[in-house]
Design a protein around this motif. Structure first.
Motif, mmCIF file in Angstrom:
data_model
loop_
_atom_site.group_PDB
_atom_site.id
_atom_site.type_symbol
_atom_site.label_atom_id
_atom_site.label_comp_id
_atom_site.label_asym_id
_atom_site.label_seq_id
_atom_site.Cartn_x
_atom_site.Cartn_y
_atom_site.Cartn_z
ATOM 1 N N ARG A 303 58.460 56.538 80.848
ATOM 2 C CA ARG A 303 57.670 56.414 79.618
ATOM 3 C C ARG A 303 56.220 56.777 79.921
ATOM 4 N NH1 ARG A 303 58.547 53.238 74.957
ATOM 5 N NH2 ARG A 303 56.654 52.908 73.731
ATOM 6 N N PHE A 304 55.594 57.476 78.987
ATOM 7 C CA PHE A 304 54.159 57.745 79.076
ATOM 8 C C PHE A 304 53.395 56.598 78.415
ATOM 9 C CE2 PHE A 304 55.668 62.168 79.470
ATOM 10 C CZ PHE A 304 54.984 62.531 80.631
ATOM 11 N N LEU A 305 52.426 56.074 79.112
ATOM 12 C CA LEU A 305 51.600 54.999 78.570
ATOM 13 C C LEU A 305 50.439 55.577 77.777
ATOM 14 C CD1 LEU A 305 51.476 52.746 81.770
ATOM 15 C CD2 LEU A 305 52.906 52.415 79.733
ATOM 16 N N THR A 306 50.037 54.865 76.726
ATOM 17 C CA THR A 306 48.902 55.280 75.910
ATOM 18 C C THR A 306 47.853 54.182 75.902
ATOM 19 O OG1 THR A 306 49.670 54.325 73.807
ATOM 20 C CG2 THR A 306 50.575 56.483 74.441
ATOM 21 N N GLU A 307 46.738 54.464 75.276
ATOM 22 C CA GLU A 307 45.668 53.473 75.201
ATOM 23 C C GLU A 307 46.061 52.265 74.355
ATOM 24 O OE1 GLU A 307 42.918 53.392 76.850
ATOM 25 O OE2 GLU A 307 43.215 55.339 77.813
ATOM 26 N N ARG A 308 47.078 52.414 73.538
ATOM 27 C CA ARG A 308 47.520 51.284 72.712
ATOM 28 C C ARG A 308 48.357 50.279 73.500
ATOM 29 N NH1 ARG A 308 46.553 51.455 67.476
ATOM 30 N NH2 ARG A 308 45.880 53.412 66.500
ATOM 31 N N ASP A 309 48.894 50.696 74.626
ATOM 32 C CA ASP A 309 49.747 49.827 75.428
ATOM 33 C C ASP A 309 48.870 48.865 76.226
ATOM 34 O OD1 ASP A 309 51.907 51.292 74.467
ATOM 35 O OD2 ASP A 309 51.786 52.724 76.126
ATOM 36 N N GLN A 310 49.125 47.569 76.086
ATOM 37 C CA GLN A 310 48.238 46.547 76.635
ATOM 38 C C GLN A 310 48.754 45.907 77.917
ATOM 39 O OE1 GLN A 310 45.159 46.055 74.940
ATOM 40 N NE2 GLN A 310 46.026 47.925 74.031
#
Length: 474
Positions: A303-310
């Protein structure tokens, strides 16, 4: 069983986290192409005997730079859960996390063995890949690259990401296979009717790689378009009633059915005996069922992480039996300090066990909370929560709730001595001769062990098969 690999705490490549623009990097295991010196991952070799002294590796209640972990013994006996966070796993910006839930008479030993050895096997796989790459002269991968607008560059970046994904998939598959093989041949650890789950992740920049078996689970707390926290389940509980799992088990002559008094718990049974009743379809160990459809091949995902992932939460089923994904995300996100999140989550699970199943014995709970922005509380906030740093903690006993470094002050459920007689308790005090390190209590080889002693809700095993004392030929 020996397992030594080279490992690095710093990469020579430039790295940043979570999708920021970075200079071209290798796949961040400490080398870049042919210009790298002959030195491999690091200046030192890591073996089992060196693990307790490694920096940035924690496996008892405490915190690291970007995570907190906590485990608490239930009322079924010795704590069979294990956990680990290893920052700078191969290089800067690479973190390994895992939770392992043991079952059976020696399940606690299996879980701790896997906790210690499986990460080293991943390192060994990467080391092997590095050697092949250095010999072939192929270019290194970009483990945290940002795709450009140019057509050729975008295609090259996509190809590199695909190769990186394939590399990790191969490494997870090989490592899990080697781990199970080592358990089968271990001279002092009987895994015939004992085993462990595993949920393991590697965070490498903005990439998240996951490998898992059994019913331990990983979820992620992320923000939606309204900036509200939502729960995203990252893994699947590999239960025997999943169609693909059940089909494989039945094809191998194993049986899948639930007991009348627990119809919601499907189990795996031998074809000729109502045992052992394993409540999962994949596990390390459990060699009495390996010919009948139970496997140790992990499910793998990327999975690619984004800035929304905390944050990411890994936990054993002692947590998921009583708390939903959404409840876990709410508890972690609302914790007064990040360093207290894992402890508060376990405390919440213990409270729910008492409310929902007052006549049952609470299961062991283990939790890893990894915060994806890499930030934790100040040390003063941490001390106010009653913790002390366990980054360099060395705990040979393997029982986190009994370790030093501030953990004795943490509340823990004591063993329910009404479950077994004094003779049975004595048999749990013996340990296999020659087992590496100091270990806690171990079931006697001649004990008629049963997972249904006393009042319980769900046990991973029901009972041992009648031929459990006979060891199969490797």
């Amino acid at each position: 069983m020996g397992c030594c690999v080279s490992t690095s705490s710093r990469s020579t490549c430039s790295t940043r986290s979570r999708g920021e623009a970075v200079s071209p990097t290798c796949f961040e295991i400490g080398y870049c192409g042919q210009k790298r010196t002959k030195r491999t991952f690091s200046d030192r070799v890591v073996g089992l005997q060196h693990l307790p002294s490694l920096p940035n590796r924690i496996f008892t209640n405490g915190k690291s730079r970007s995570s907190c972990i906590f485990t608490q013994q239930g009322r079924k006996g010795i704590n069979q859960d294990a956990m680990i966070v290893w920052e700078d796993f191969m290089s800067e910006d690479v973190t390994f996390c895992g939770v392992f839930d043991g079952h059976g008479p020696h399940g606690h030993l299996v879980a701790r063995k896997v906790r210690d050895v499986l990460p080293l096997k991943l390192l060994s796989s990467m080391h092997s890949y590095q050697s092949r790459q250095n010999g072939s002269g192929r270019k290194c991968f970009k483990g945290n690259s940002k795709k450009s607008d140019g057509g050729d560059s975008e295609r090259d970046g996509s190809a590199d990401e695909d190769r990186l994904n394939s590399l990790w998939r191969e490494s997870f598959m090989k490592s899990y296979k080697a781990m199970d093989k080592e358990l089968r041949s271990h001279p002092n650890l009987d895994c015939f009717c004992s085993g462990s789950t595993a949920v393991t992740i590697v965070k490498q920049g903005s990439n998240l790689f996951m490998g898992y078996i059994g019913d331990s689970r990983a979820i992620m707390g992320s923000k939606d378009s309204n900036d509200s926290m939502v729960a995203i389940q990252l893994t699947v509980d590999l239960k025997p009633d999943l169609p693909r799992e059940a089909e494989r088990i039945k094809r191998c002559k194993g049986r899948v059915f639930a007991l009348q008094d627990e119809p919601e718990v499907p189990r795996v049974w031998l074809p000729f005996d109502d045992a052992p009743g394993l409540a999962m379809a994949r596990a390390f160990g459990d060699f009495c069922l390996k010919e009948y459809g139970v496997i140790s091949i992990p499910e793998f995902s990327h999975r690619f992480l984004t800035e929304r992932d905390q944050f990411i939460v890994l936990a054993s089923d002692g947590v998921w039996d009583v708390l939903s994904n959404e409840e876990v995300v709410e508890i972690v996100s609302s914790a007064p300090t990040r360093s207290s999140a894992a402890r508060i989550l376990v405390d919440s699970a213990a409270h729910e066990w008492k409310l929902k199943y007052p006549t049952s014995k609470m299961d062991d709970c283990a939790v890893v909370c990894l915060f994806l922005d890499g930030k934790m509380d100040s040390e003063s906030d941490y001390e106010e929560q009653g913790f002390s740093s366990a980054t360099l903690q060395s705990n040979h006993s393997g029982n986190a709730v009994e370790s030093d470094d501030g953990q004795k002050s943490e509340p823990s459920l004591q063993r329910n001595f009404t479950v077994r007689s004094s003779e049975e308790s004595d048999s749990y005090g013996r340990q296999p001769p020659g087992f590496e390190g100091n270990v806690d209590t171990v079931a006697g080889e001649d004990q008629n062990w049963s997972g249904l002693e006393g009042v319980t809700r769900v046990n991973s095993l029901v009972q041992l098969p009648r031929f459990s004392e006979e060891r199969p030929n490797p």
